[in-house]
Design an enzyme around this catalytic site. Structure first.
Site, short mmCIF file in Angstrom:
data_model
loop_
_atom_site.label_atom_id
_atom_site.label_comp_id
_atom_site.label_asym_id
_atom_site.label_seq_id
_atom_site.Cartn_x
_atom_site.Cartn_y
_atom_site.Cartn_z
N LYS A 469 -78.19 -16.42 -14.00
CA LYS A 469 -77.72 -16.24 -12.62
C LYS A 469 -77.66 -14.74 -12.37
CE LYS A 469 -73.64 -17.32 -9.75
NZ LYS A 469 -72.32 -17.97 -9.80
N ASP A 471 -76.65 -11.93 -10.11
CA ASP A 471 -75.72 -11.69 -9.00
C ASP A 471 -75.88 -10.27 -8.46
OD1 ASP A 471 -73.67 -12.22 -7.25
OD2 ASP A 471 -72.20 -12.75 -8.79
N ASP A 541 -70.63 -18.73 -1.70
CA ASP A 541 -69.42 -18.87 -2.50
C ASP A 541 -68.48 -19.89 -1.88
OD1 ASP A 541 -70.03 -17.21 -4.54
OD2 ASP A 541 -68.95 -15.47 -3.77
C1 DGJ Z 1 -70.11 -13.89 -6.86
C2 DGJ Z 1 -70.82 -15.18 -7.07
O1 DGJ Z 1 -71.29 -15.68 -5.87
C3 DGJ Z 1 -69.88 -16.15 -7.77
O2 DGJ Z 1 -70.49 -17.39 -7.90
C4 DGJ Z 1 -69.50 -15.58 -9.10
O3 DGJ Z 1 -70.63 -15.49 -9.92
C5 DGJ Z 1 -68.86 -14.23 -8.91
N1 DGJ Z 1 -69.69 -13.35 -8.12
C6 DGJ Z 1 -68.58 -13.58 -10.24
O4 DGJ Z 1 -68.12 -12.30 -10.11
#
Ligand code: DGJ
Length: 719
Positions: A469, A471, A541
């Site tokens: 993932k 980010d 989120d």
């Molecule tokens: C933002 C992401 O969208 C969340 O799913 C998670 O991974 C957090 N960051 C972690 O800091």
């Protein structure tokens, strides 16, 4: 061949599917746009038909002319497609036609994501070369038309073939005049936790601008813009849509001039971008994807979906069913132990989950969000056996293992920042603005890119990691580089994105079997640029099932369900405080790449039973969801009911998903008219009940949802 050249009028016809796009070189050698819309015969347009400026005997340079490449300084007063300042300090450009070339298929864009072809006969490309005789600026306008769908892609290549330095101040990958006015404009607006709401407004006289100046495509706007007729709805009516294959700042606009003509454009954001072109250098814009449909927004979306699923996304996972996953973020946040993670994984395995993802907090000293970004070394206090040991234990449970990174960031409290304080975006002598207590690495610098490739690559090759993932949790401030001469500082944002693309390209190529998922504080960089490297994206989120109806509905305007990741989380929901049942949460998540994001080890037995059933069904229908055609049926933006539907390409399998938020008592059941079925076929649902395709499509499926926040998912198979 989808290309035709009309010698008499020096006109170019690009035609595919139901669509034609026509241009013409006038007597002075200027390139005009004649038409974009429903297919017309080759050679059928007499250029005078489009001379709307002539009726009022406007000057040649009048800005209301249907320029294909409007420039500044010769009578065009809108946003130019080619905006270049020369060494004499003026911005006058005169582009004259030189030549054209045509070839089968499509070339890649240097260092940038782009739609691609796999065989020569899928598409044809046309390059039209124009030149500014005074400065030697050579502009190549590059088009590809896809034979089956009529999708047109466009970008510009600007070469300095003269002897003086040029500065590109603006470059629109596409700028197209549409005849007349009275269109509605559609775009996808949002914020963190509320991404991609569908906004439709009348396009009045004047300019409507959609943009990001954040250094990311952003939560607030998506690089997408559509114009449609007043009578266009989800199922019928004309739509002209543009999507920019880019992950940084952008500008998209729609403009009605004072003579009542409309123009839509998409390209680089002129406020955050310039590019210096030394002699012999070339600047290439990212690509714009142009879709026309007369089958309403659903027709437009299906065209985008098919193209992006098959000819934008790439690699091992492109056509493979995506694993059902459990992510620990909302289950534990930073407060996990190995024991806790394994307990969640055990439970996840019991209900059929296939992949465990360890989110933020596994590296450096990261128990909070104020440190360690950049230090991609496991925290042995939390994970005594390291990432390798944890991955082995997760694998022993029977799950694949995945890991979170935020590679583009650095915490001021990190070993990386202490060693290289100049490696972040900054301006000397000014404060470095923090957001979530972090700074952004200067991805425009090769040594920074190489550090990330090395650091992330080491972790990925040090354990059995099968999913990542990726980010990116904040937008740019002080978007300048410690490593650039002043006259190139405004190139930093774009060079940053090119750096991100280079790093993504190298890592995804080096680890071809890893499933990469993009993320940006949820869906803050959900754009076609990222999808070229990573076939799916964390959509938001906001995991609340009711909010997700809107977010997933809006996202589907452009992006296919195979790109939309959707997880079942805990109640009360962490973002909204709302409680919905496990069934409703699961029925919403089934519309994308399904996963869980909660402490499964804390669920009641009843919820575990439902969760297990959900996973069983996801496995039955995920190929249909991820590879089938998608139809929006009822909009969450218009009422309390939402419905969408998936149909396999052979029309043999259907999934109908319907949801109600707030029930209105004493009303008739809803009838949902299905789309895209075989009217002559009979379809059977899971209870054995049979329906004629024609009945489902014309009379509709009857359904009574009697309680707030409930849902129904019906799986139909052709008998
Ligand atoms: C933002 C992401 O969208 C969340 O799913 C998670 O991974 C957090 N960051 C972690 O800091």
């Amino acid at each position: 061949m989808s290309f035709f050249y009309d010698e008499k009028y020096r006109s170019f016809y690009l035609s595919g599917g139901d669509v034609s796009y026509v241009m013409h070189v006038d007597d002075e050698g200027e390139l005009e746009n004649l038409y974009w819309g429903k297919r017309i015969p080759d050679g059928s347009v007499v250029p005078e038909m489009n001379r709307y400026y002539a009726v009022a005997s406007f000057d040649r340079g009048d800005y209301r002319r249907p320029h294909e490449l409007p420039v500044r300084g010769t009578g065009w007063y809108g946003t130019p497609a080619v905006d270049v300042i020369n060494a004499r300090g003026n911005d006058v450009v005169t582009l004259r036609y030189v030549s054209y070339t045509v070839y089968a298929s499509k070339k890649p864009l240097p260092g940038m994501p782009a739609v691609y072809t796999e065989t020569d006969n899928e598409a044809d490309s046309l390059e039209i070369l124009l030149e500014d005789p005074l400065t030697g600026l050579r502009v190549t306008s590059v088009y590809t038309v896809f034979n089956e769908s009529g999708v047109i892609t466009r970008h510009l290549s600007l070469e300095n073939a003269g002897s003086e330095v040029l500065t590109v101040r603006g470059a629109m990958a596409a700028s197209v005049p549409l005849y007349g006015n009275g269109y509605d404009l559609v775009h996808l607006k949002g914020s963190w936790a509320r991404e991609r709401s569908v906004i439709r407004v009348p396009q009045g006289e004047g300019e409507y601008r959609i943009f990001s100046q954040r250094g990311a495509s952003g939560h607030e706007e998506n690089p997408f813009l559509a114009l449609c007729r007043k009578n266009t709805d989800e199922f019928s009516g004309e739509v002209w849509a543009m999507n920019f294959v880019y992950s940084g700042s952008f500008l998209a606009l729609s403009f009605v001039d004072n003579a009542g003509n409309t123009r839509m454009s998409v390209g680089m954001d002129p406020a955050t971008f310039t590019w210096r072109l030394e002699q012999g250098e070339t600047f290439c814009t990212p690509e714009a994807v142009l879709v026309w449909s007369e089958k309403g927004f659903n027709g437009m979306s299906r065209t985008f979906h098919r193209l992006y699923r098959r000819r934008l996304c790439r690699g091992y996972w492109r056509d493979r069913p995506r694993p059902v996953l459990i992510n620990n973020w909302e289950a534990t946040y930073f407060g996990f132990t190995e024991e806790k993670l394994l307990a969640i994984a055990e439970r996840a395995k019991q209900i059929g989950t296939e992949l465990f993802v360890l989110d933020d907090g596994w590296f450096g000293r990261r128990d909070r969000d104020d440190n360690s970004l950049g230090d991609w070394v496991e925290n042995r206090n939390k994970l005594p056996c390291g990432i390798k040991g944890l991955a082995e234990k997760i694998n022993a449970i029977g799950l694949k293992f995945g890991l979170w990174f935020e590679p583009e960031m650095v915490s001021p409290d990190s070993d990386l920042y202490r060693a290289h304080p100049d490696w972040c975006l900054h301006v000397d002598g000014r404060p470095r603005t923090e957001c979530r207590q972090q700074l952004i690495l200067d991805m425009s610098r090769t040594e920074v890119q190489d550090y990330i490739i090395d650091a992330v690559g080491k972790v990925l090759s040090g354990a059995n990691i099968e999913y990542v993932k990726w980010d990116m949790n904040r937008n740019m401030t002080e978007a300048f580089s410690g490593d650039r001469v002043p006259e190139r500082q405004l190139e930093t944002q774009h060079r940053y994105i090119l750096g991100v693309y280079r790093v993504m390209d190298i890592l995804t190529t080096r680890f071809p079997n890893i499933l990469f998922e993009g993320c940006s504080g949820g869906g803050g960089r959900f754009d076609p640029g990222i999808l070229y490297y990573m076939p799916q994206f964390w959509t938001s989120d906001d995991t609340d099932a009711v909010e997700r109806l809107k977010i997933q509905y809006g996202t589907s305007f452009v992006y296919p369900p195979s790109a939309i990741s959707a997880h079942v989380s805990a109640v009360p929901n962490h973002q909204t405080g709302r409680s919905t049942g496990m069934q409703m949460r699961g029925d919403v998540a089934v519309g994308g790449n399904f996963g869980f994001e909660l402490d499964l080890s804390a669920l009641s037995d009843d919820d575990i039973t439902v969760a297990r059933q959900l996973v069983t069904r996801v496995k039955q229908v995920r190929s249909l969801v991820q590879q089938g055609d998608y139809y929006r049926l009822l909009s969450p933006f218009e009422g309390n009911y939402t419905a969408w539907q998936f149909v396999s390409e052979d029309r043999g399998e259907v999934l109908l998903c319907a949801y109600v938020t707030l029930v209105t008592p004493n009303t008739v059941p809803i009838r949902i008219r299905l789309q895209g079925l075989d009217p002559d076929a009979v379809y059977r649902d899971e209870s054995g009940r049979e329906y004629a395709g024609a009945v489902l499509m014309n009379m509709g499926f009857w359904m009574q949802l009697k309680q707030d926040f409930t849902s129904s998912v019906i799986h139909l198979i052709k008998v």
